[in-house]
Design an enzyme around this catalytic site. Structure first.
Site, PDB file in Angstrom:
ATOM      1  NE  ARG A  94       0.231   1.317   3.392  1.00 49.20           N
ATOM      2  CZ  ARG A  94       1.177   2.208   3.576  1.00 49.20           C
ATOM      3  NH1 ARG A  94       2.448   1.846   3.596  1.00 49.20           N
ATOM      4  NH2 ARG A  94       0.910   3.474   3.778  1.00 49.20           N
ATOM      5  N   GLY A  95       0.259   2.412  -0.091  1.00 50.45           N
ATOM      6  CA  GLY A  95       1.057   3.631  -0.223  1.00 50.45           C
ATOM      7  C   GLY A  95       1.209   3.943  -1.716  1.00 50.45           C
ATOM      8  CB  ALA A  96       0.827   7.102  -3.589  1.00 54.89           C
ATOM      9  NE  ARG A 107      -6.177   0.829  -1.585  1.00 56.84           N
ATOM     10  CZ  ARG A 107      -5.471   1.394  -0.606  1.00 56.84           C
ATOM     11  NH1 ARG A 107      -4.185   1.110  -0.461  1.00 56.84           N
ATOM     12  NH2 ARG A 107      -6.025   2.253   0.225  1.00 56.84           N
ATOM     13  CD  GLN A 138      -3.124   2.718   6.811  1.00 58.77           C
ATOM     14  OE1 GLN A 138      -3.710   3.094   7.820  1.00 58.77           O
ATOM     15  NE2 GLN A 138      -3.738   2.591   5.651  1.00 58.77           N
ATOM     16  CG  ASP A 141      -2.824   8.306  -1.067  1.00 56.78           C
ATOM     17  OD1 ASP A 141      -2.874   8.974  -0.014  1.00 56.78           O
ATOM     18  OD2 ASP A 141      -2.373   7.157  -1.118  1.00 56.78           O
ATOM     19  CG  ASN A 187      -2.094  11.985   2.779  1.00 55.01           C
ATOM     20  OD1 ASN A 187      -1.517  11.147   2.096  1.00 55.01           O
ATOM     21  ND2 ASN A 187      -1.788  12.177   4.051  1.00 55.01           N
ATOM     22  CE  LYS A 188      -5.037   5.875   4.447  1.00 52.19           C
ATOM     23  NZ  LYS A 188      -5.979   5.040   3.664  1.00 52.19           N
TER      24      LYS A 188
END
Ligand code: MRU
Length: 378
Positions: free
Chosen positions: A54-56, A98, A218, A259, A269-270
């Site tokens: 995960r993570g862009a 995603r 996370q 992201d 972003n998150k």
């Protein structure tokens, strides 16, 4: 970055068999360090959707390797039409995993463009070999570029920490971050944490407030783990603590990842990032967003156009952890209550002090962004 003294990227090719991709399965961190082997595009789609990776930046690199695996699979097709159809299906399958991190579609498109450069010849076998070689080279290129861009982000962002350190008289510079935009979210180095690692490696005293980042944690699971591996002092806080710490003067700057950022500077972003930006503005604390150019969406201006991922309610209503060597899941809400799970929010550009990219730092507005990336002037 180093894990137990050994250098690791988050994703790489198996040195003994380059048709197999190896990746750190992040679902088990911080309790177990598990390496997963992926050898089909279907497995890679699962790894992205179920957040083994995960993570862009890492999602983009994984998609790049996924398309390489798809090309190997497609090489079994007897003719060009079959090959192209398999690649098109794989591209759609990966893109559907995603929705928010733009790096995913960016990497898939880059692969399709490059693989198409391997022109058809009378000898189909040769054509296929060339296309697979192009897919391999492109997957490696995407990963290497991600790593180098994050390293550069670290160098550009370092100056902000240095400036504050000069005024702190040896006391640590307090950085607040949200979610995980460290090396686990990329191939190496990270975006938001790259300046922190650069400062720490220079011997500057730096301490990180780590938002736990519910529902998937996370922050407490991944950011705290990787900072710990690198020896960076840090403290995990509940997501709602940031504003209080800012009011007390315990936060010098906020650095988060992204992201997807629009060409005009709105930042997805998150979930929870927007609230940190509001609190930072109210307390006159600089709020920086660190991102490689692969996280810009050059096709849109307004953040409201960014697709926001909604995940299952069970992630909110349950929590997991480790006991006696086993992952346990427990319920933390009434079974009958519905829950909503928005993965990301959008921070409007007016709340962003600056964007830290591989080419340098700019204001979060279209003119300044395009001065750094003139090839996207339309
Ligand atoms: O849902 P995730 O874990 O893939 O979310 C990504 C993130 O960790 C954050 O939004 C991050 O700050 C940006 S990605 C480098």
């Amino acid at each position: 970055m180093k894990v137990g003294g050994q250098h690791f990227r988050t994703i790489w090719l198996n040195p003994a068999n380059e048709q197999v991709v190896q990746l750190i399965d992040q679902r088990f961190l911080p309790h177990r360090f598990v390496i997963e082997e992926v050898s089909t595009v279907a497995q890679m789609a699962i790894a992205i959707r179920e957040m083994h990776v995960r993570g862009a930046g890492l999602i983009g690199a994984s998609a790049g390797y996924g398309m390489y695996l798809a090309a190997i699979e497609a090489a079994g097709s007897p003719a060009v039409a079959g090959f192209d159809q398999h690649l098109a299906n794989a591209a759609a399958q990966l893109k559907a995993t995603r929705p928010t991190a733009v790096n995913l579609a960016w990497a898939v498109e880059r692969q399709l463009t490059n693989i198409a450069k391997g022109k058809s010849e009378p000898d189909w076998h040769k054509t296929v070999q060339r296309k697979v070689a192009l897919a391999l080279a492109t997957a490696k290129e995407i990963a290497a570029e991600d790593e180098e861009h994050c390293r550069m982000i670290g160098q550009h962002g370092l100056s902000f920490i240095e400036q504050i350190a000069r005024k702190r008289d040896g006391k640590p510079v307090n950085v607040l971050t949200h979610c995980n935009a460290g090396w686990l979210a990329f191939v190496d180095y990270g975006s938001a944490l790259a300046p922190v690692y650069a400062a720490h490696d220079r011997g500057l005293p730096v301490h990180v407030w780590v938002d736990e980042t519910r529902p998937r944690n996370q922050g407490s699971k991944l950011t705290a783990w990787e900072l710990g591996q690198h020896g960076v002092p840090h403290t995990i806080i509940a997501d709602s603590s940031g504003g209080h710490l800012m009011q007390r003067g315990d936060v010098d700057l906020v650095i988060v990842g992204s992201d997807r950022t629009t060409r005009a500077g709105d930042v997805a972003n998150k979930i929870g990032t927007y609230l940190k930006a509001l609190a930072a503005q109210d307390n006159e604390i600089p709020f920086y967003v660190a991102l490689p150019s692969s996280s810009f969406d050059w096709t849109i201006r307004d953040g409201s156009e960014i697709p926001i991922e909604e995940r299952g309610a069970e992630e909110v209503k349950r929590a997991d952890g480790w006991r006696d060597g086993q992952m346990l899941e427990v319920s933390v809400a009434p079974e009958g209550s519905p829950a909503a799970n928005f993965g990301f929010d959008v921070t409007p550009r007016r709340l962003v002090t600056g964007l830290i990219t591989e080419r340098g730092v700019c204001k979060a507005d279209e003119k300044s962004i395009l001065e750094l990336f003139p090839e996207h002037v339309s």
